[in-house]
Design a protein around this motif. Structure first.
Motif, PDB file in Angstrom:
ATOM      1  N   GLY A 279       0.797  -1.227   0.000  1.00 28.95           N
ATOM      2  CA  GLY A 279       0.000   0.000   0.000  1.00 28.95           C
ATOM      3  C   GLY A 279       0.827   1.272   0.000  1.00 28.95           C
ATOM      4  O   GLY A 279       2.054   1.246   0.027  1.00 28.95           O
ATOM      5  N   PHE A 280       0.108   2.394  -0.041  1.00 29.68           N
ATOM      6  CA  PHE A 280       0.736   3.711  -0.034  1.00 29.68           C
ATOM      7  C   PHE A 280       0.995   4.175   1.395  1.00 29.68           C
ATOM      8  O   PHE A 280       0.299   3.774   2.331  1.00 29.68           O
ATOM      9  CB  PHE A 280      -0.175   4.744  -0.721  1.00 29.68           C
ATOM     10  N   THR A 281       1.945   5.081   1.548  1.00 27.21           N
ATOM     11  CA  THR A 281       2.216   5.665   2.861  1.00 27.21           C
ATOM     12  C   THR A 281       1.112   6.648   3.226  1.00 27.21           C
ATOM     13  O   THR A 281       0.395   7.157   2.358  1.00 27.21           O
ATOM     14  CB  THR A 281       3.554   6.416   2.862  1.00 27.21           C
ATOM     15  N   LEU A 282       0.992   6.913   4.513  1.00 28.75           N
ATOM     16  CA  LEU A 282       0.015   7.909   4.982  1.00 28.75           C
ATOM     17  C   LEU A 282       0.306   9.274   4.379  1.00 28.75           C
ATOM     18  O   LEU A 282      -0.609  10.031   4.055  1.00 28.75           O
ATOM     19  CB  LEU A 282       0.031   7.990   6.508  1.00 28.75           C
ATOM     20  N   GLN A 283       1.585   9.591   4.230  1.00 31.85           N
ATOM     21  CA  GLN A 283       1.979  10.886   3.666  1.00 31.85           C
ATOM     22  C   GLN A 283       1.429  11.053   2.249  1.00 31.85           C
ATOM     23  O   GLN A 283       0.859  12.081   1.920  1.00 31.85           O
ATOM     24  CB  GLN A 283       3.493  11.024   3.665  1.00 31.85           C
ATOM     25  N   LEU A 284       1.582  10.036   1.414  1.00 31.84           N
ATOM     26  CA  LEU A 284       1.092  10.137   0.036  1.00 31.84           C
ATOM     27  C   LEU A 284      -0.432  10.161   0.000  1.00 31.84           C
ATOM     28  O   LEU A 284      -1.026  10.924  -0.759  1.00 31.84           O
ATOM     29  CB  LEU A 284       1.627   9.001  -0.831  1.00 31.84           C
ATOM     30  N   ARG A 285      -1.078   9.342   0.828  1.00 34.91           N
ATOM     31  CA  ARG A 285      -2.546   9.363   0.858  1.00 34.91           C
ATOM     32  C   ARG A 285      -3.057  10.747   1.227  1.00 34.91           C
ATOM     33  O   ARG A 285      -4.081  11.198   0.722  1.00 34.91           O
ATOM     34  CB  ARG A 285      -3.070   8.300   1.823  1.00 34.91           C
ATOM     35  N   GLY A 286      -2.328  11.443   2.098  1.00 30.17           N
ATOM     36  CA  GLY A 286      -2.712  12.802   2.483  1.00 30.17           C
ATOM     37  C   GLY A 286      -2.561  13.814   1.354  1.00 30.17           C
ATOM     38  O   GLY A 286      -3.211  14.857   1.363  1.00 30.17           O
ATOM     39  N   GLN A 287      -1.732  13.518   0.369  1.00 34.40           N
ATOM     40  CA  GLN A 287      -1.510  14.439  -0.747  1.00 34.40           C
ATOM     41  C   GLN A 287      -2.441  14.172  -1.935  1.00 34.40           C
ATOM     42  O   GLN A 287      -2.499  14.960  -2.866  1.00 34.40           O
ATOM     43  CB  GLN A 287      -0.063  14.352  -1.216  1.00 34.40           C
ATOM     44  N   ALA A 288      -3.158  13.065  -1.889  1.00 34.01           N
ATOM     45  CA  ALA A 288      -4.031  12.699  -3.007  1.00 34.01           C
ATOM     46  C   ALA A 288      -5.259  13.599  -3.055  1.00 34.01           C
ATOM     47  O   ALA A 288      -5.743  14.083  -2.029  1.00 34.01           O
ATOM     48  CB  ALA A 288      -4.470  11.243  -2.871  1.00 34.01           C
ATOM     49  N   ASP A 289      -5.767  13.818  -4.261  1.00 35.93           N
ATOM     50  CA  ASP A 289      -7.019  14.561  -4.430  1.00 35.93           C
ATOM     51  C   ASP A 289      -8.219  13.700  -4.039  1.00 35.93           C
ATOM     52  O   ASP A 289      -9.242  14.217  -3.598  1.00 35.93           O
ATOM     53  CB  ASP A 289      -7.166  15.012  -5.889  1.00 35.93           C
ATOM     54  N   LEU A 290      -8.078  12.396  -4.222  1.00 39.09           N
ATOM     55  CA  LEU A 290      -9.131  11.447  -3.888  1.00 39.09           C
ATOM     56  C   LEU A 290      -8.492  10.096  -3.630  1.00 39.09           C
ATOM     57  O   LEU A 290      -7.540   9.718  -4.314  1.00 39.09           O
ATOM     58  CB  LEU A 290     -10.133  11.338  -5.053  1.00 39.09           C
ATOM     59  N   VAL A 291      -9.012   9.377  -2.644  1.00 34.48           N
ATOM     60  CA  VAL A 291      -8.565   8.012  -2.364  1.00 34.48           C
ATOM     61  C   VAL A 291      -9.775   7.112  -2.545  1.00 34.48           C
ATOM     62  O   VAL A 291     -10.798   7.297  -1.895  1.00 34.48           O
ATOM     63  CB  VAL A 291      -7.976   7.878  -0.942  1.00 34.48           C
ATOM     64  N   LEU A 292      -9.665   6.170  -3.462  1.00 31.79           N
ATOM     65  CA  LEU A 292     -10.750   5.245  -3.776  1.00 31.79           C
ATOM     66  C   LEU A 292     -10.396   3.828  -3.352  1.00 31.79           C
ATOM     67  O   LEU A 292      -9.231   3.451  -3.353  1.00 31.79           O
ATOM     68  CB  LEU A 292     -11.020   5.214  -5.290  1.00 31.79           C
ATOM     69  N   SER A 293     -11.429   3.058  -3.061  1.00 27.45           N
ATOM     70  CA  SER A 293     -11.278   1.645  -2.766  1.00 27.45           C
ATOM     71  C   SER A 293     -12.074   0.858  -3.789  1.00 27.45           C
ATOM     72  O   SER A 293     -13.158   1.273  -4.195  1.00 27.45           O
ATOM     73  CB  SER A 293     -11.812   1.333  -1.366  1.00 27.45           C
ATOM     74  N   LEU A 294     -11.550  -0.279  -4.199  1.00 28.68           N
ATOM     75  CA  LEU A 294     -12.268  -1.158  -5.116  1.00 28.68           C
ATOM     76  C   LEU A 294     -13.208  -2.103  -4.365  1.00 28.68           C
ATOM     77  O   LEU A 294     -13.889  -2.905  -4.981  1.00 28.68           O
ATOM     78  CB  LEU A 294     -11.281  -1.966  -5.969  1.00 28.68           C
ATOM     79  N   GLY A 295     -13.235  -2.009  -3.052  1.00 25.30           N
ATOM     80  CA  GLY A 295     -14.135  -2.841  -2.263  1.00 25.30           C
ATOM     81  C   GLY A 295     -13.462  -3.345  -1.003  1.00 25.30           C
ATOM     82  O   GLY A 295     -12.284  -3.097  -0.763  1.00 25.30           O
ATOM     83  N   ASN A 296     -14.226  -4.074  -0.210  1.00 22.64           N
ATOM     84  CA  ASN A 296     -13.718  -4.555   1.074  1.00 22.64           C
ATOM     85  C   ASN A 296     -12.790  -5.756   0.954  1.00 22.64           C
ATOM     86  O   ASN A 296     -12.010  -6.019   1.851  1.00 22.64           O
ATOM     87  CB  ASN A 296     -14.885  -4.919   1.996  1.00 22.64           C
ATOM     88  N   MET A 297     -12.889  -6.482  -0.143  1.00 20.19           N
ATOM     89  CA  MET A 297     -12.022  -7.648  -0.301  1.00 20.19           C
ATOM     90  C   MET A 297     -10.619  -7.211  -0.712  1.00 20.19           C
ATOM     91  O   MET A 297     -10.448  -6.226  -1.413  1.00 20.19           O
ATOM     92  CB  MET A 297     -12.594  -8.594  -1.353  1.00 20.19           C
ATOM     93  N   THR A 298      -9.638  -7.961  -0.262  1.00 24.67           N
ATOM     94  CA  THR A 298      -8.255  -7.681  -0.628  1.00 24.67           C
ATOM     95  C   THR A 298      -7.968  -8.279  -1.998  1.00 24.67           C
ATOM     96  O   THR A 298      -8.294  -9.432  -2.261  1.00 24.67           O
ATOM     97  CB  THR A 298      -7.301  -8.298   0.415  1.00 24.67           C
ATOM     98  N   LEU A 299      -7.366  -7.457  -2.870  1.00 24.44           N
ATOM     99  CA  LEU A 299      -6.967  -7.916  -4.201  1.00 24.44           C
ATOM    100  C   LEU A 299      -5.453  -7.803  -4.337  1.00 24.44           C
ATOM    101  O   LEU A 299      -4.850  -6.858  -3.812  1.00 24.44           O
ATOM    102  CB  LEU A 299      -7.602  -7.033  -5.294  1.00 24.44           C
ATOM    103  N   ALA A 300      -4.863  -8.723  -5.063  1.00 30.45           N
ATOM    104  CA  ALA A 300      -3.448  -8.573  -5.410  1.00 30.45           C
ATOM    105  C   ALA A 300      -3.309  -7.264  -6.191  1.00 30.45           C
ATOM    106  O   ALA A 300      -4.182  -6.918  -6.987  1.00 30.45           O
ATOM    107  CB  ALA A 300      -3.003  -9.761  -6.259  1.00 30.45           C
ATOM    108  N   HIS A 301      -2.236  -6.516  -5.957  1.00 30.92           N
ATOM    109  CA  HIS A 301      -2.131  -5.193  -6.576  1.00 30.92           C
ATOM    110  C   HIS A 301      -2.124  -5.252  -8.097  1.00 30.92           C
ATOM    111  O   HIS A 301      -2.639  -4.351  -8.750  1.00 30.92           O
ATOM    112  CB  HIS A 301      -0.954  -4.388  -6.020  1.00 30.92           C
TER     113      HIS A 301
END
Length: 147
Positions: free
Chosen positions: A98-120
């Motif tokens: 995953g991404f660091t907290l720092q990068l997530r804070g710089q994003a314009d939007l953070v999206l999830s593809l769902g609750n299940m874990t997917l290989a990247h």
């Protein structure tokens, strides 16, 4: 609209690369689209112009903790971006951890593809298909009708 799908890390599977290429080809019917493999988060920040504080691209990160949206809501987001924002749009898939907290804070939007874990690598293909589906929704193409 210029659209970039970025991912951190190399593609290990020929099947994933083939699907990536296929959906990028389909997306090019609707947008100037490219796929870019990046070494790390620093390369993503540099690409988006955020390393020096002057954003040159709108950044959407895919992260399990992000906002979940429907295909129609993603289509509306893309439509709103096209109408209101001249900056290129970047969707980024992070490394396996995953991404660091720092990068997530710089994003314009953070999206999830769902609750299940997917290989990247698989998440990349799912994202590409959903972005393609969003454009078909906007263009009223029958692709989405049979969902």
């Amino acid at each position: 609209m210029k659209l970039t799908i970025d991912w951190i890390g190399k593609t290990k599977s020929a099947a994933i690369q083939s699907l990536t290429d296929e959906y990028l080809k389909r997306l090019r019917q609707y947008s100037e689209a490219e796929g870019v493999s990046l070494k790390d988060e620093a390369a993503l920040l540099k690409l988006c112009g955020r390393a020096h504080g002057s954003a040159r691209r709108r950044l959407v990160l895919l992260d399990s903790g992000g906002k979940q949206v429907s295909s129609e809501e993603l289509a509306q987001f893309i439509c709103d971006h096209q109408d209101r924002n001249p900056l290129p749009l970047v969707f980024a898939i992070g490394p396996a951890d995953g991404f660091t907290l720092q990068l997530r804070g710089q994003a314009d939007l953070v999206l999830s593809l769902g609750n299940m874990t997917l290989a990247h690598e698989l998440a990349r293909v799912v994202l590409l298909e959903q972005v393609y589906r969003a454009f078909t929704i906007l263009k009223r193409h029958p692709y989405h009708v049979g969902h």
